[in-house]
Scaffold this motif. Structure first.
Motif, short mmCIF file in Angstrom:
data_model
loop_
_atom_site.label_atom_id
_atom_site.label_comp_id
_atom_site.label_asym_id
_atom_site.label_seq_id
_atom_site.Cartn_x
_atom_site.Cartn_y
_atom_site.Cartn_z
N LEU A 174 18.33 24.72 55.21
CA LEU A 174 18.12 23.34 54.79
C LEU A 174 18.78 22.35 55.75
O LEU A 174 18.29 21.24 55.93
CB LEU A 174 18.63 23.14 53.36
CG LEU A 174 17.77 23.80 52.28
CD1 LEU A 174 18.48 23.82 50.94
CD2 LEU A 174 16.43 23.08 52.14
N GLU A 175 19.88 22.74 56.34
CA GLU A 175 20.51 21.87 57.33
C GLU A 175 19.67 21.78 58.61
O GLU A 175 19.71 20.80 59.33
CB GLU A 175 21.91 22.37 57.65
CG GLU A 175 22.90 22.13 56.51
CD GLU A 175 24.29 22.64 56.83
OE1 GLU A 175 24.41 23.58 57.64
OE2 GLU A 175 25.27 22.09 56.26
N MET A 184 17.29 17.70 50.19
CA MET A 184 18.71 17.35 50.11
C MET A 184 19.28 17.77 48.76
O MET A 184 20.44 18.20 48.66
CB MET A 184 18.88 15.85 50.32
CG MET A 184 18.52 15.36 51.71
SD MET A 184 19.74 15.82 52.95
CE MET A 184 20.98 14.55 52.64
N CYS A 185 18.47 17.68 47.72
CA CYS A 185 18.90 18.11 46.40
C CYS A 185 19.19 19.60 46.40
O CYS A 185 20.21 20.07 45.87
CB CYS A 185 17.83 17.76 45.37
SG CYS A 185 18.26 18.17 43.68
N GLY A 186 18.29 20.38 47.02
CA GLY A 186 18.51 21.82 47.12
C GLY A 186 19.75 22.15 47.93
O GLY A 186 20.51 23.07 47.59
N LEU A 187 19.96 21.40 49.02
CA LEU A 187 21.16 21.61 49.83
C LEU A 187 22.42 21.32 49.02
O LEU A 187 23.40 22.08 49.07
CB LEU A 187 21.10 20.71 51.07
CG LEU A 187 22.30 20.74 52.01
CD1 LEU A 187 22.57 22.15 52.51
CD2 LEU A 187 22.10 19.77 53.17
N GLY A 188 22.40 20.24 48.26
CA GLY A 188 23.55 19.91 47.41
C GLY A 188 23.83 21.00 46.39
O GLY A 188 24.99 21.37 46.16
N ARG A 189 22.76 21.53 45.80
CA ARG A 189 22.93 22.60 44.81
C ARG A 189 23.62 23.81 45.45
O ARG A 189 24.57 24.37 44.89
CB ARG A 189 21.57 23.01 44.26
CG ARG A 189 21.63 24.19 43.28
CD ARG A 189 20.26 24.81 43.03
NE ARG A 189 19.29 23.83 42.62
CZ ARG A 189 18.20 23.50 43.31
NH1 ARG A 189 17.96 24.08 44.48
NH2 ARG A 189 17.36 22.61 42.86
N SER A 190 23.12 24.21 46.60
CA SER A 190 23.68 25.40 47.24
C SER A 190 25.11 25.19 47.71
O SER A 190 25.95 26.09 47.62
CB SER A 190 22.79 25.82 48.42
OG SER A 190 21.56 26.34 47.94
N LEU A 191 25.41 24.00 48.20
CA LEU A 191 26.79 23.71 48.60
C LEU A 191 27.72 23.80 47.40
O LEU A 191 28.84 24.34 47.50
CB LEU A 191 26.87 22.32 49.25
CG LEU A 191 26.28 22.20 50.66
CD1 LEU A 191 26.16 20.74 51.07
CD2 LEU A 191 27.14 22.97 51.67
N ARG A 192 27.30 23.26 46.27
CA ARG A 192 28.13 23.35 45.06
C ARG A 192 28.34 24.81 44.66
O ARG A 192 29.47 25.22 44.33
CB ARG A 192 27.48 22.59 43.91
CG ARG A 192 28.34 22.63 42.64
CD ARG A 192 27.64 22.04 41.45
NE ARG A 192 26.53 22.85 41.00
CZ ARG A 192 25.26 22.48 41.09
NH1 ARG A 192 24.93 21.31 41.64
NH2 ARG A 192 24.29 23.26 40.67
N GLU A 193 27.28 25.60 44.69
CA GLU A 193 27.40 27.00 44.29
C GLU A 193 28.29 27.79 45.24
O GLU A 193 28.88 28.81 44.86
CB GLU A 193 26.00 27.64 44.23
CG GLU A 193 25.11 27.10 43.12
CD GLU A 193 25.62 27.46 41.75
OE1 GLU A 193 26.39 28.42 41.62
OE2 GLU A 193 25.24 26.78 40.77
N LEU A 194 28.40 27.32 46.48
CA LEU A 194 29.29 27.98 47.45
C LEU A 194 30.71 27.44 47.38
O LEU A 194 31.57 27.82 48.18
CB LEU A 194 28.74 27.80 48.86
CG LEU A 194 27.43 28.55 49.16
CD1 LEU A 194 26.89 28.15 50.52
CD2 LEU A 194 27.62 30.06 49.08
N LEU A 204 24.15 14.90 47.64
CA LEU A 204 23.34 14.49 46.48
C LEU A 204 23.29 12.97 46.35
O LEU A 204 22.25 12.42 45.96
CB LEU A 204 23.92 15.12 45.21
CG LEU A 204 23.73 16.64 45.11
CD1 LEU A 204 24.58 17.22 43.99
CD2 LEU A 204 22.25 17.00 44.90
N GLU A 205 24.36 12.30 46.67
CA GLU A 205 24.34 10.83 46.62
C GLU A 205 23.40 10.26 47.70
O GLU A 205 22.72 9.26 47.46
CB GLU A 205 25.76 10.29 46.78
CG GLU A 205 26.61 10.52 45.52
CD GLU A 205 28.05 10.10 45.70
OE1 GLU A 205 28.47 9.91 46.87
OE2 GLU A 205 28.78 9.99 44.68
#
Length: 466
Positions: A174-175, A184-194, A204-205
């Motif tokens: 995604l990056e 970007m929403c998917g990227l934010g989700r994965s970053l949070r899960e990591l 996400l903002e």
């Protein structure tokens, strides 16, 4: 040229004239006359791809894709370029949310041209819409293999992997890929899960600035605020997600859980009950509703925490229960207690690996009764190997082949399901991680959906005999 060939050629020319006339009628808005003229062209030449294609397009415009499917299929099969025809047809079907049919024609496109990147990409999108996250990721993986440096394939595969829970690879892709709001929403989700919550919040903002009306972003923002302990901000995000998508069970569920954390339990119950009404088969929501109701009533929680999930079979049906475990690739022991006995099913990665029924014959008795294994040989084998199960012993000692045993195990699983499916009322409990391997059971698994189809077939046959 024979007289017959001359007649065929004449009809073909007349059909082409009719197609041109119908096209003119369309431009004038005379759609009914145009449709009749296309039909007349097909009477003259049933193999006219143009007539089928233009008629299908008109039918889609007038009555929708379902009414046009027969004409669309005929056009695709007669087209000089079947690859493009099936892909175009799949695109039309996907736009009309005829997702199963779209997936079928995309698979045909790929069968005809395995290098068709766009078909793999659209299949990934279509399967994601159908909720098949693993299938979507596989389709995007195939597209990525064909186009390993494309931003579009990086984005598509990254988003599919993020939704599937494979977050480390998702972040890398995604990056690299396209930076739209959904991505970007998917990227934010994965970053949070990591565990990178602060960075996830920034991403996400930024996504929210791109599309403030995308409900998925608000949900992910709320989940990120929850992880960071910012309950009030999480509530604001969840409330916005439910405002934008009032029929989204996941958002209602998240709001309810956040309200529980905020000690606003009556409001939490209202949100959870709405989530349960929107997704009656979601066992996690039902468990949360029950836990909160018990809490509000002052009911003490059970001291036996070995059962991770339990409930009543008049609330959750057995097929729905198994569908849930299959979709979540669950492994564990499912105990079903009914008025006529107890059934135990063992699941491995969402597939059925074994089953026992308190009122049914044991596997050894089944193998003897069916003539697969002589009783004397079976008893002698078990005497020599007292720590082995019947399934393991008969294969290891050469009394049965693995294939023959697998058939009997399948039959025993299905017999158990047939019995349990006919019980009226009853309860279930599920313990994650419990398997049959501690008994040295022969490795085996049966597709749950196939088993349920066979169960329904048997029950239908039984009903007809009555």
């Amino acid at each position: 040229m024979t007289e017959g060939q001359a007649g065929t050629a004449t009809r073909t020319v007349e059909a082409q004239d009719r197609v041109r006339a119908a096209r003119e009628l369309e431009t004038m808005g005379a759609w009914e006359d145009a449709e009749r003229t296309y039909a007349r062209a097909l009477e003259l030449d049933p193999l006219s791809a143009d007539a089928h294609g233009f008629l299908a397009a008109l039918q889609v415009r007038r009555r929708g894709v379902v009414a046009a499917q027969d004409s669309l299929r005929r056009w695709a099969s007669l087209s000089e370029d079947p690859v493009q025809a099936h892909f175009t047809l799949a695109t039309i079907l996907s736009e009309e949310d005829a997702l199963a049919e779209a997936a079928d024609h995309l698979q045909l496109t790929i069968d005809l041209d395995p290098q068709h990147v766009a078909a793999h990409e659209l299949l990934g999108i279509t399967l994601a819409k159908r909720g098949d996250l693993a299938g979507s990721a596989a389709a995007w993986r195939a597209a990525r293999n064909l186009d390993p440096h494309g931003a579009q394939t990086a984005t598509g595969l990254g988003l599919a992997l993020s939704r599937l829970g494979q977050h480390a690879e998702a972040v890398t892709l995604l990056e690299e890929g396209v930076k739209g709001a959904t991505e970007m929403c998917g990227l934010g989700r994965s970053l949070r899960e990591l565990g990178e919550s602060a960075r996830a919040l920034e991403v996400l903002e930024d996504a929210l600035k791109m599309d403030p009306d995308l409900e998925e972003i608000h949900l992910e923002l709320g989940l990120t605020h929850m992880v960071m302990g910012q309950i009030d901000r999480a509530l604001e995000a969840f409330e916005e997600a439910t405002r934008l998508a009032p029929g989204w069970a996941m958002a209602q569920h998240a709001l309810g859980r956040a309200l529980v954390r905020a000690e606003r339990r009556p409001l939490a119950l209202a949100a959870l009950l709405k989530a349960a009404a929107l997704a009656p088969q979601d066992l996690r929501i039902q468990a949360d509703v029950k836990a909160l109701q018990d809490d509000l009533r002052g009911v003490q929680p059970t001291t036996d925490d070995s059962s991770e999930m339990s409930g009543l079979l008049d609330v959750v049906t057995l097929p729905n229960l198994l569908e849930f475990f299959t979709n979540n690739a669950a492994s564990g022991e499912l105990c079903i207690t009914g008025p006529e006995g107890e059934a135990t099913l063992y699941l491995s990665q969402g597939r059925l690996s074994a089953a026992t029924l308190s009122t049914g014959p044991r596997l050894g008795d089944v193998l003897v009764e069916t003539g697969d294994v002589p009783r004397q040989a079976l008893e002698a084998t078990l005497t020599r190997s007292p720590n082995q199960t019947v399934a393991h012993a008969v294969v290891e000692h050469g009394l049965m082949s693995e294939e023959a045993l697998a058939e009997r195990l399948d039959g025993k699983i299905i017999d158990t399901l047939v019995a349990a499916a006919q019980w009226r009322g009853g309860t279930f409990s599920f313990r994650r991680g419990v398997t049959f391997t501690h008994k040295a059971h022969q490795s085996h698994s049966l597709d749950t959906r196939f088993a349920l189809l066979e169960v329904m077939r048997r029950l239908d046959e039984a009903a007809e005999r009555r």
